[in-house]
Design a protein around this motif. Structure first.
Motif, short mmCIF file in Angstrom:
data_model
loop_
_atom_site.label_atom_id
_atom_site.label_comp_id
_atom_site.label_asym_id
_atom_site.label_seq_id
_atom_site.Cartn_x
_atom_site.Cartn_y
_atom_site.Cartn_z
N ASP A 271 0.81 -1.21 0.00
CA ASP A 271 0.00 0.00 0.00
C ASP A 271 0.85 1.26 0.00
OD1 ASP A 271 -2.41 -1.42 0.01
OD2 ASP A 271 -2.37 -1.59 2.20
N ASP A 272 2.01 1.18 0.64
CA ASP A 272 2.88 2.35 0.77
C ASP A 272 4.29 1.90 1.13
OD1 ASP A 272 2.67 1.63 3.49
OD2 ASP A 272 1.12 3.12 3.86
N VAL A 273 5.18 2.87 1.31
CA VAL A 273 6.58 2.58 1.64
C VAL A 273 6.68 1.85 2.98
CG1 VAL A 273 8.80 3.63 2.21
CG2 VAL A 273 7.50 4.48 0.26
N LYS A 274 5.87 2.24 3.94
CA LYS A 274 5.90 1.62 5.26
C LYS A 274 5.57 0.12 5.16
CE LYS A 274 6.12 1.99 9.77
NZ LYS A 274 7.37 2.20 10.44
N SER A 275 4.58 -0.23 4.36
CA SER A 275 4.23 -1.65 4.23
C SER A 275 5.36 -2.43 3.56
CB SER A 275 2.90 -1.84 3.50
OG SER A 275 2.98 -1.43 2.17
N ALA A 276 6.06 -1.82 2.61
CA ALA A 276 7.21 -2.48 1.97
C ALA A 276 8.33 -2.69 3.00
CB ALA A 276 7.71 -1.66 0.79
N GLU A 277 8.55 -1.70 3.85
CA GLU A 277 9.57 -1.82 4.91
C GLU A 277 9.22 -2.96 5.87
OE1 GLU A 277 9.63 2.01 6.78
OE2 GLU A 277 10.87 2.89 5.21
N GLN A 278 7.97 -3.04 6.26
CA GLN A 278 7.53 -4.09 7.18
C GLN A 278 7.67 -5.47 6.54
OE1 GLN A 278 3.64 -2.52 7.92
NE2 GLN A 278 4.28 -1.48 9.81
N PHE A 279 7.35 -5.57 5.27
CA PHE A 279 7.47 -6.81 4.51
C PHE A 279 8.92 -7.31 4.53
CE2 PHE A 279 8.43 -8.70 0.32
CZ PHE A 279 7.49 -9.72 0.26
N VAL A 280 9.86 -6.43 4.23
CA VAL A 280 11.28 -6.80 4.24
C VAL A 280 11.72 -7.21 5.64
CG1 VAL A 280 13.63 -5.90 3.91
CG2 VAL A 280 11.86 -5.38 2.23
N SER A 281 11.27 -6.49 6.63
CA SER A 281 11.61 -6.80 8.02
C SER A 281 11.14 -8.20 8.42
CB SER A 281 11.01 -5.74 8.94
OG SER A 281 11.28 -6.04 10.28
N ILE A 282 9.94 -8.55 8.00
CA ILE A 282 9.40 -9.89 8.30
C ILE A 282 10.26 -10.96 7.62
CG2 ILE A 282 7.47 -11.47 7.87
CD1 ILE A 282 5.63 -8.94 8.19
N LEU A 283 10.52 -10.80 6.33
CA LEU A 283 11.30 -11.80 5.60
C LEU A 283 12.70 -11.97 6.18
CD1 LEU A 283 10.39 -11.08 1.88
CD2 LEU A 283 9.65 -13.01 3.29
N ASP A 284 13.26 -10.88 6.66
CA ASP A 284 14.63 -10.90 7.19
C ASP A 284 14.75 -11.77 8.45
OD1 ASP A 284 17.16 -10.04 6.52
OD2 ASP A 284 17.12 -8.43 8.01
N GLU A 285 13.65 -12.05 9.11
CA GLU A 285 13.67 -12.87 10.32
C GLU A 285 13.73 -14.37 10.03
OE1 GLU A 285 10.52 -11.87 13.04
OE2 GLU A 285 10.60 -9.76 12.45
#
Length: 89
Positions: A9-23
């Motif tokens: 939806d926005d830059v924040k959601s892309a950031e959260q997505f990457v953060s999740i995958l990184d775990e």
């Protein structure tokens, strides 16, 4: 390997997505047409995040993928998770 259609939806959601995958230890790419980027790279994900035809590819057998990861990715998956997994099989 599974492929899931995703949307941000926005830059924040892309950031959260990457953060999740990184775990998680899985190799993942974000693919749009002929372009592919490491899905754990914020710069790469942001470069493609505006596209409509995004697919997350997780290079792992579906049965070995953590249910926690799939649950946490649900907000970014276009449509139903089970249908997306069945289509990628």
């Amino acid at each position: 390997m599974i492929q899931l259609p995703v949307h941000f939806d926005d830059v924040k959601s892309a950031e959260q997505f990457v953060s999740i995958l990184d775990e998680f230890p899985y190799a993942c790419d974000l693919i749009s047409g002929t372009q592919s980027v490491d899905a754990k790279s914020l710069i790469g994900v942001l470069a493609l995040s505006h596209r409509k035809d995004l697919n997350l590819t997780i290079y792992e057998v579906y049965s070995d993928i953590s249910e926690d990861l799939l649950d946490r990715l649900q907000p970014y998956i276009v449509g139903n998770l089970k249908e997306a997994v069945l289509q990628s099989a």
